[in-house]
Design a protein around this motif. Structure first.
Motif, PDB file in Angstrom:
ATOM      1  N   ILE A 246       0.751  -1.195   0.048  1.00 41.35           N
ATOM      2  CA  ILE A 246       0.186   0.149  -0.097  1.00 41.35           C
ATOM      3  C   ILE A 246       0.878   1.166  -0.087  1.00 41.35           C
ATOM      4  O   ILE A 246       0.446   2.285  -0.681  1.00 41.35           O
TER       5      ILE A 246
ATOM      6  N   VAL B 176      -2.379   9.085   4.332  1.00 45.78           N
ATOM      7  CA  VAL B 176      -1.535   9.257   2.849  1.00 45.78           C
ATOM      8  C   VAL B 176      -0.482  10.314   3.164  1.00 45.78           C
ATOM      9  O   VAL B 176       0.608  10.294   2.688  1.00 45.78           O
TER      10      VAL B 176
ATOM     11  N   GLN C 101       2.052   1.783  -3.416  1.00 49.95           N
ATOM     12  CA  GLN C 101       0.938   2.251  -4.095  1.00 49.95           C
ATOM     13  C   GLN C 101       0.702   3.564  -4.079  1.00 49.95           C
ATOM     14  O   GLN C 101       0.623   4.533  -5.003  1.00 49.95           O
ATOM     15  N   VAL C 102       0.930   4.080  -2.823  1.00 50.98           N
ATOM     16  CA  VAL C 102       0.416   5.478  -2.606  1.00 50.98           C
ATOM     17  C   VAL C 102       1.830   6.330  -3.132  1.00 50.98           C
ATOM     18  O   VAL C 102       1.393   7.328  -3.683  1.00 50.98           O
TER      19      VAL C 102
ATOM     20  N   ARG D 228      -8.552   5.780  -3.418  1.00 45.49           N
ATOM     21  CA  ARG D 228      -7.854   4.594  -4.099  1.00 45.49           C
ATOM     22  C   ARG D 228      -7.305   3.549  -3.182  1.00 45.49           C
ATOM     23  O   ARG D 228      -7.176   2.445  -3.554  1.00 45.49           O
ATOM     24  N   SER D 229      -6.440   4.043  -2.117  1.00 43.02           N
ATOM     25  CA  SER D 229      -5.821   3.139  -1.350  1.00 43.02           C
ATOM     26  C   SER D 229      -6.711   2.798   0.031  1.00 43.02           C
ATOM     27  O   SER D 229      -5.804   1.804   0.810  1.00 43.02           O
TER      28      SER D 229
END
Length: 124
Positions: free
Chosen positions: A85, A113, A88-89, A105-106
């Motif tokens: 994750i 975030v 991904q961020v 989205r995450s």
């Protein structure tokens, strides 16, 4: 000639002609059977590939790379957030997404975030 004898001759001719005409239903049955076999084989291959991918995702990061003695700043400041994750961020941020979009989205909060981006901005 009578009508019954004409009908009888026509019937015999139709029966004889039917032996020489190819039966299309057997060809269609063969095609359907071949199609179902191909479908089964492709489904089986996809299941095998999916199983391999699932096994790769379940591997611990320790098993993939060398074990690190010093904990990274991302791991210490973002406890409870999986490395996938975090990656991904960071990738979404590099692609130009805003923090609220990345949050959606995450499935992380906007604070999480921001924390990931502040603590791990240099990591990929």
């Amino acid at each position: 000639m009578e009508l019954s004898s004409i009908l009888m001759i026509v019937g015999i001719i139709v029966i004889i002609v039917s032996f020489f005409i190819k039966d299309h239903s057997t060809q269609i049955e063969g095609d359907v059977e071949e199609l179902s076999l191909n479908f089964y084989q492709e489904t089986h291959q996809l299941k095998r590939r999916l199983k391999v991918i699932e096994e790769e995702l379940l591997l611990e990061p320790k098993l993939i790379g060398k074990p690190k003695k010093v904990a990274s700043p991302v791991a210490t400041s973002t406890k409870g957030i999986h490395q996938i994750i975090i990656s991904q961020v960071q990738t979404l941020h590099k692609q130009g997404y805003t923090i609220p979009e990345i949050s959606k989205r995450s499935s992380l909060s906007m604070e999480q975030v921001q924390e990931v981006l502040q603590s791990g901005g240099s990591r990929v």
